[in-house]
Design an enzyme around this catalytic site. Structure first.
Site, PDB file in Angstrom:
ATOM      1  N   HIS A 112       6.626   5.268  13.003  1.00 53.31           N
ATOM      2  CA  HIS A 112       6.888   6.069  11.800  1.00 53.31           C
ATOM      3  C   HIS A 112       5.629   6.566  11.120  1.00 53.31           C
ATOM      4  O   HIS A 112       5.687   7.421  10.256  1.00 53.31           O
ATOM      5  CB  HIS A 112       7.701   5.262  10.770  1.00 53.31           C
ATOM      6  CG  HIS A 112       6.909   4.196  10.074  1.00 53.31           C
ATOM      7  ND1 HIS A 112       6.110   4.452   8.984  1.00 53.31           N
ATOM      8  CD2 HIS A 112       6.768   2.875  10.319  1.00 53.31           C
ATOM      9  CE1 HIS A 112       5.522   3.332   8.587  1.00 53.31           C
ATOM     10  NE2 HIS A 112       5.896   2.355   9.386  1.00 53.31           N
TER      11      HIS A 112
ATOM     12  N   GLU B  48      -2.180   4.915   3.121  1.00 50.38           N
ATOM     13  CA  GLU B  48      -2.118   3.493   2.754  1.00 50.38           C
ATOM     14  C   GLU B  48      -3.487   2.868   2.484  1.00 50.38           C
ATOM     15  O   GLU B  48      -3.626   2.046   1.584  1.00 50.38           O
ATOM     16  CB  GLU B  48      -1.391   2.695   3.847  1.00 50.38           C
ATOM     17  CG  GLU B  48       0.105   2.992   3.946  1.00 50.38           C
ATOM     18  CD  GLU B  48       0.434   4.172   4.840  1.00 50.38           C
ATOM     19  OE1 GLU B  48      -0.496   4.892   5.292  1.00 50.38           O
ATOM     20  OE2 GLU B  48       1.628   4.402   5.101  1.00 50.38           O
TER      21      GLU B  48
ATOM     22  N   GLU C  56      -0.329  -9.016  -1.017  1.00 54.32           N
ATOM     23  CA  GLU C  56      -0.877  -8.447   0.225  1.00 54.32           C
ATOM     24  C   GLU C  56      -2.134  -7.617  -0.080  1.00 54.32           C
ATOM     25  O   GLU C  56      -2.288  -6.475   0.335  1.00 54.32           O
ATOM     26  CB  GLU C  56       0.153  -7.596   0.973  1.00 54.32           C
ATOM     27  CG  GLU C  56      -0.164  -7.364   2.434  1.00 54.32           C
ATOM     28  CD  GLU C  56       0.841  -6.425   3.112  1.00 54.32           C
ATOM     29  OE1 GLU C  56       0.768  -5.196   2.936  1.00 54.32           O
ATOM     30  OE2 GLU C  56       1.722  -6.940   3.812  1.00 54.32           O
TER      31      GLU C  56
ATOM     32  N   HIS D 259      13.456   5.333  12.496  1.00 50.08           N
ATOM     33  CA  HIS D 259      13.172   5.411  11.057  1.00 50.08           C
ATOM     34  C   HIS D 259      13.987   6.566  10.476  1.00 50.08           C
ATOM     35  O   HIS D 259      14.319   7.512  11.178  1.00 50.08           O
ATOM     36  CB  HIS D 259      11.663   5.659  10.885  1.00 50.08           C
ATOM     37  CG  HIS D 259      11.142   5.400   9.517  1.00 50.08           C
ATOM     38  ND1 HIS D 259      11.306   6.292   8.487  1.00 50.08           N
ATOM     39  CD2 HIS D 259      10.448   4.349   8.998  1.00 50.08           C
ATOM     40  CE1 HIS D 259      10.731   5.797   7.390  1.00 50.08           C
ATOM     41  NE2 HIS D 259      10.197   4.615   7.685  1.00 50.08           N
TER      42      HIS D 259
ATOM     43  N   ARG E 112       2.642   8.194   9.319  1.00 51.34           N
ATOM     44  CA  ARG E 112       2.415   9.597   8.977  1.00 51.34           C
ATOM     45  C   ARG E 112       1.395  10.251   9.925  1.00 51.34           C
ATOM     46  O   ARG E 112       1.596  11.373  10.387  1.00 51.34           O
ATOM     47  CB  ARG E 112       1.880   9.669   7.551  1.00 51.34           C
ATOM     48  CG  ARG E 112       2.507  10.700   6.682  1.00 51.34           C
ATOM     49  CD  ARG E 112       2.198  10.376   5.225  1.00 51.34           C
ATOM     50  NE  ARG E 112       3.401   9.869   4.584  1.00 51.34           N
ATOM     51  CZ  ARG E 112       4.165  10.598   3.780  1.00 51.34           C
ATOM     52  NH1 ARG E 112       3.839  11.847   3.487  1.00 51.34           N
ATOM     53  NH2 ARG E 112       5.253  10.101   3.249  1.00 51.34           N
TER      54      ARG E 112
ATOM     55  N   ASP F  63       0.789  -1.231   0.000  1.00 55.33           N
ATOM     56  CA  ASP F  63       0.000   0.000   0.000  1.00 55.33           C
ATOM     57  C   ASP F  63       0.819   1.278   0.000  1.00 55.33           C
ATOM     58  O   ASP F  63       0.356   2.330   0.410  1.00 55.33           O
ATOM     59  CB  ASP F  63      -0.895  -0.013   1.247  1.00 55.33           C
ATOM     60  CG  ASP F  63      -0.081  -0.315   2.502  1.00 55.33           C
ATOM     61  OD1 ASP F  63       1.141  -0.104   2.485  1.00 55.33           O
ATOM     62  OD2 ASP F  63      -0.672  -0.755   3.511  1.00 55.33           O
TER      63      ASP F  63
HETATM   64  C1  UD1 Z   1       6.721   4.912   3.598  1.00 50.76           C
HETATM   65  C2  UD1 Z   1       5.330   4.504   3.129  1.00 50.76           C
HETATM   66  C3  UD1 Z   1       4.574   3.818   4.262  1.00 50.76           C
HETATM   67  C4  UD1 Z   1       5.387   2.683   4.850  1.00 50.76           C
HETATM   68  C5  UD1 Z   1       6.768   3.191   5.243  1.00 50.76           C
HETATM   69  C6  UD1 Z   1       7.626   2.056   5.699  1.00 50.76           C
HETATM   70  C7  UD1 Z   1       4.169   5.918   1.519  1.00 50.76           C
HETATM   71  C8  UD1 Z   1       3.355   7.130   1.297  1.00 50.76           C
HETATM   72  N1  UD1 Z   1       4.573   5.695   2.764  1.00 50.76           N
HETATM   73  O1  UD1 Z   1       6.559   5.918   4.604  1.00 50.76           O
HETATM   74  O2  UD1 Z   1       3.366   3.300   3.757  1.00 50.76           O
HETATM   75  O3  UD1 Z   1       4.729   2.195   5.978  1.00 50.76           O
HETATM   76  O4  UD1 Z   1       7.406   3.790   4.101  1.00 50.76           O
HETATM   77  O5  UD1 Z   1       8.771   2.493   6.362  1.00 50.76           O
HETATM   78  O6  UD1 Z   1       4.427   5.188   0.587  1.00 50.76           O
HETATM   79  N2  UD1 Z   1      14.201   8.497   4.180  1.00 50.76           N
HETATM   80  C9  UD1 Z   1      15.574   8.435   3.957  1.00 50.76           C
HETATM   81  N3  UD1 Z   1      16.151   7.225   3.721  1.00 50.76           N
HETATM   82  C10 UD1 Z   1      15.446   6.067   3.691  1.00 50.76           C
HETATM   83  C11 UD1 Z   1      14.044   6.137   3.928  1.00 50.76           C
HETATM   84  C12 UD1 Z   1      13.448   7.355   4.163  1.00 50.76           C
HETATM   85  O7  UD1 Z   1      16.262   9.439   3.974  1.00 50.76           O
HETATM   86  O8  UD1 Z   1      16.028   4.991   3.462  1.00 50.76           O
HETATM   87  C13 UD1 Z   1      13.561   9.816   4.431  1.00 50.76           C
HETATM   88  C14 UD1 Z   1      13.464  10.686   3.167  1.00 50.76           C
HETATM   89  O9  UD1 Z   1      13.861  11.967   3.507  1.00 50.76           O
HETATM   90  C15 UD1 Z   1      12.000  10.693   2.837  1.00 50.76           C
HETATM   91  C16 UD1 Z   1      11.346  10.471   4.207  1.00 50.76           C
HETATM   92  O10 UD1 Z   1      12.245   9.618   4.904  1.00 50.76           O
HETATM   93  O11 UD1 Z   1      11.615  11.933   2.260  1.00 50.76           O
HETATM   94  C17 UD1 Z   1       9.976   9.830   4.146  1.00 50.76           C
HETATM   95  O12 UD1 Z   1       9.964   8.689   3.314  1.00 50.76           O
HETATM   96  P1  UD1 Z   1       8.606   8.221   2.562  1.00 50.76           P
HETATM   97  O13 UD1 Z   1       8.878   6.977   1.799  1.00 50.76           O
HETATM   98  O14 UD1 Z   1       8.020   9.360   1.825  1.00 50.76           O
HETATM   99  O15 UD1 Z   1       7.603   7.957   3.747  1.00 50.76           O
HETATM  100  P2  UD1 Z   1       7.706   6.958   4.970  1.00 50.76           P
HETATM  101  O16 UD1 Z   1       7.222   7.696   6.153  1.00 50.76           O
HETATM  102  O17 UD1 Z   1       9.030   6.311   4.986  1.00 50.76           O
HETATM  103  N1  UDP Z   2      12.511  -3.531  10.308  1.00 57.33           N
HETATM  104  C1  UDP Z   2      13.897  -3.691  10.110  1.00 57.33           C
HETATM  105  N2  UDP Z   2      14.741  -2.884  10.808  1.00 57.33           N
HETATM  106  C2  UDP Z   2      14.314  -1.935  11.684  1.00 57.33           C
HETATM  107  C3  UDP Z   2      12.905  -1.770  11.861  1.00 57.33           C
HETATM  108  C4  UDP Z   2      12.041  -2.580  11.143  1.00 57.33           C
HETATM  109  O1  UDP Z   2      14.305  -4.555   9.331  1.00 57.33           O
HETATM  110  O2  UDP Z   2      15.143  -1.255  12.285  1.00 57.33           O
HETATM  111  C5  UDP Z   2      11.579  -4.362   9.521  1.00 57.33           C
HETATM  112  C6  UDP Z   2      10.502  -5.085  10.312  1.00 57.33           C
HETATM  113  O3  UDP Z   2      10.957  -6.347  10.753  1.00 57.33           O
HETATM  114  C7  UDP Z   2       9.372  -5.194   9.301  1.00 57.33           C
HETATM  115  C8  UDP Z   2       9.553  -3.965   8.432  1.00 57.33           C
HETATM  116  O4  UDP Z   2      10.867  -3.500   8.669  1.00 57.33           O
HETATM  117  O5  UDP Z   2       9.507  -6.326   8.453  1.00 57.33           O
HETATM  118  C9  UDP Z   2       8.541  -2.934   8.824  1.00 57.33           C
HETATM  119  O6  UDP Z   2       8.859  -1.736   8.223  1.00 57.33           O
HETATM  120  P1  UDP Z   2       8.136  -0.383   8.628  1.00 57.33           P
HETATM  121  O7  UDP Z   2       7.690  -0.457  10.041  1.00 57.33           O
HETATM  122  O8  UDP Z   2       9.055   0.708   8.216  1.00 57.33           O
HETATM  123  O9  UDP Z   2       6.893  -0.334   7.615  1.00 57.33           O
HETATM  124  P2  UDP Z   2       5.403  -0.885   7.665  1.00 57.33           P
HETATM  125  O10 UDP Z   2       5.453  -2.352   7.859  1.00 57.33           O
HETATM  126  O11 UDP Z   2       4.692  -0.174   8.782  1.00 57.33           O
HETATM  127  O12 UDP Z   2       4.850  -0.492   6.345  1.00 57.33           O
END
Ligand code: UD1
Ligand code: UDP
Length: 394
Positions: free
Chosen positions: A209, A132, A118, A242, A211, A96
């Site tokens: 994490h 999501e 999923e 995160h 939103r 999602d």
């Molecule tokens: C995203 C997904 C969310 C999922 C989550 C898992 C969307 C809208 N959101 O949210 O559904 O649950 O990932 O973790 O698709 N960033 C980094 N490095 C990384 C990852 C993130 O720098 O490796 C920073 C970036 O600045 C980015 C911000 O995190 O702009 C947010 O990342 P984004 O993918 O937009 O949203 P998440 O909150 O991570």
């Molecule tokens: N996870 C990981 N390292 C971390 C935190 C989470 O590998 O430090 C894994 C966790 O086991 C799970 C996935 O990341 O499989 C969950 O990711 P996140 O919570 O970012 O996203 P969501 O599942 O809420 O979309």
């Protein structure tokens, strides 16, 4: 050979798609071309490295503080060029995220069948989780094959009038991934974590994490943790942060420097699951963690008002507690001090999978493309669907 293109971009998608990529690469009838969007960077690369996946294409769309629309448009434009060149027979999107829905839309507009892994999770609140819940509903509309993890997710799809014959109950491939890594007992790269996990101290593992929790709710989570760390000096709180800067802005002022709170960068999947396994309680707003921790018999307190994963709530291993500061404090305290309450929740349950989701996925794709047939579905052994529907919110 049919060309299948898995598309993913964030950490949880990578973890859940990795076993599918492996199974596709092993299947004679398929060529697998892996596309990552780079919606996440470090957190995505970490997973690909662990599972030995070198993507064929990497759109590298990540931007600091990326907006949803910026992400969506860049991803669709990038994917369209790849589709033009590669002409895949089907794409696989997972879950999602923005990557997932962008992948589905871009493929649909090109006439490429969309396989949705999923599929069918529903919180029944379009604003929570945001975006999501909307993303997964949008993807359902245009998918040709819906891979539902459980009988409840299949039922959700049927209630929305999707045809039963287009839905296959596979289980969630997160359990395939979990079973692969958890038995390896990988060493921690930080010796402090090895020491903590071996110390025999009780551990509360925390992740946040979402939103809709960013800002004041997350500051409240931080305050609750600060109070807990003060009230429970013998308990260790471990919080892998995160990469989203909004998470650090909210949490760090409340919890940085507390003696029994260990803050880390995102942990490699093998290390993280070892900590779940060593924990007494898991406190989270994550989706994936709600699926993994029950399988390891760990009580999970979910800092959300609803969930699209009510199966483990109905089974009693997961409890929704919201983000109220006092409720978080009380719920964690109860599990640390009330043995009966603890034992009631600490049951290993596997409603989300049996480790064979990727095998079923490959077979279902083969059937979709006329080169094979599906295999026996996952039986999540769920009893009363209405009971589970009641478990979606508090
Ligand atoms: C995203 C997904 C969310 C999922 C989550 C898992 C969307 C809208 N959101 O949210 O559904 O649950 O990932 O973790 O698709 N960033 C980094 N490095 C990384 C990852 C993130 O720098 O490796 C920073 C970036 O600045 C980015 C911000 O995190 O702009 C947010 O990342 P984004 O993918 O937009 O949203 P998440 O909150 O991570
Ligand atoms: N996870 C990981 N390292 C971390 C935190 C989470 O590998 O430090 C894994 C966790 O086991 C799970 C996935 O990341 O499989 C969950 O990711 P996140 O919570 O970012 O996203 P969501 O599942 O809420 O979309």
């Amino acid at each position: 050979m049919k060309k299948i293109m898995p598309i993913y971009g964030t950490r949880p998608e990578a973890i859940k798609v990795a076993p599918i990529v492996k199974a596709l690469k092993e299947a004679d009838e398929f060529e697998c071309v892996v596309v990552v969007t780079g919606q996440h960077r470090e957190m995505l690369d970490q997973v690909n490295e662990l599972f030995g996946i070198t993507p064929d294409y990497d759109l590298d769309v990540i931007q600091p503080r990326q907006t949803l629309n910026g992400l969506l448009t860049k991803t669709i434009a990038g994917l369209d060029e790849i589709f033009e060149k590669e002409k895949p027979d089907a794409v696989v999107v997972q879950g999602d995220t923005t990557t997932s829905t962008a992948g589905a839309i871009a493929a649909f507009y090109r006439g490429i069948p969309v396989v949705h892994a999923e599929a069918g999770l529903r919180s029944y609140d379009i604003f929570s989780p945001f975006p999501e819940e909307a993303n997964r509903k949008l993807t359902s509309q245009i998918a040709s094959l819906h891979l539902a993890p459980t009988s409840l997710s299949k039922r959700n799809l049927e209630r929305e009038t999707f045809k039963g014959s287009d839905i296959v109950i596979t289980g969630n491939s997160v359990i395939d991934a979990l079973l692969t890594v958890v038995e390896k007992k990988v060493p921690f790269s930080d010796p402090k974590l090895e020491e903590l996990v071996s110390s025999g101290k009780r551990i509360v593992l925390v992740t946040t994490h979402r939103r809709e929790n960013q800002g004041e709710p997350m500051r409240g989570i931080g305050r609750a943790l600060a109070k807990l760390s003060n009230a429970e000096p013998d308990v260790e709180f471990i919080l892998p942060l995160h990469r989203n800067p909004a998470v650090r802005e909210a949490l760090l002022p409340e919890i940085d420097g507390l003696p029994n709170v260990t803050l880390t960068e995102p942990l490699a999947y093998g290390e993280f699951t070892r900590i779940i396994d060593a924990s007494t309680v898991v406190l989270t707003d994550s989706g994936g963690v709600q699926e993994e921790a029950p399988s390891l018999g760990k009580p999970v307190l979910v800092m959300r008002l609803n969930t699209e994963r009510p199966e483990a709530v109905a089974a009693g291993t997961v409890r929704l507690i919201g983000t109220d500061e006092k409720r978080i404090f009380d719920s964690v305290s109860e599990l640390l001090h009330d043995e009966a309450a603890y034992n009631e929740m600490a049951n290993a349950v596997n409603p989300y999978g049996d480790g064979k989701a990727s095998e079923r996925t490959v077979a279902a794709i083969a059937e979709l493309l006329g080169v094979g047939s599906r295999i026996e579905e996952f039986d999540s052994k769920l009893s009363d669907p209405d009971d589970m529907m009641r478990a979606t919110s508090i």
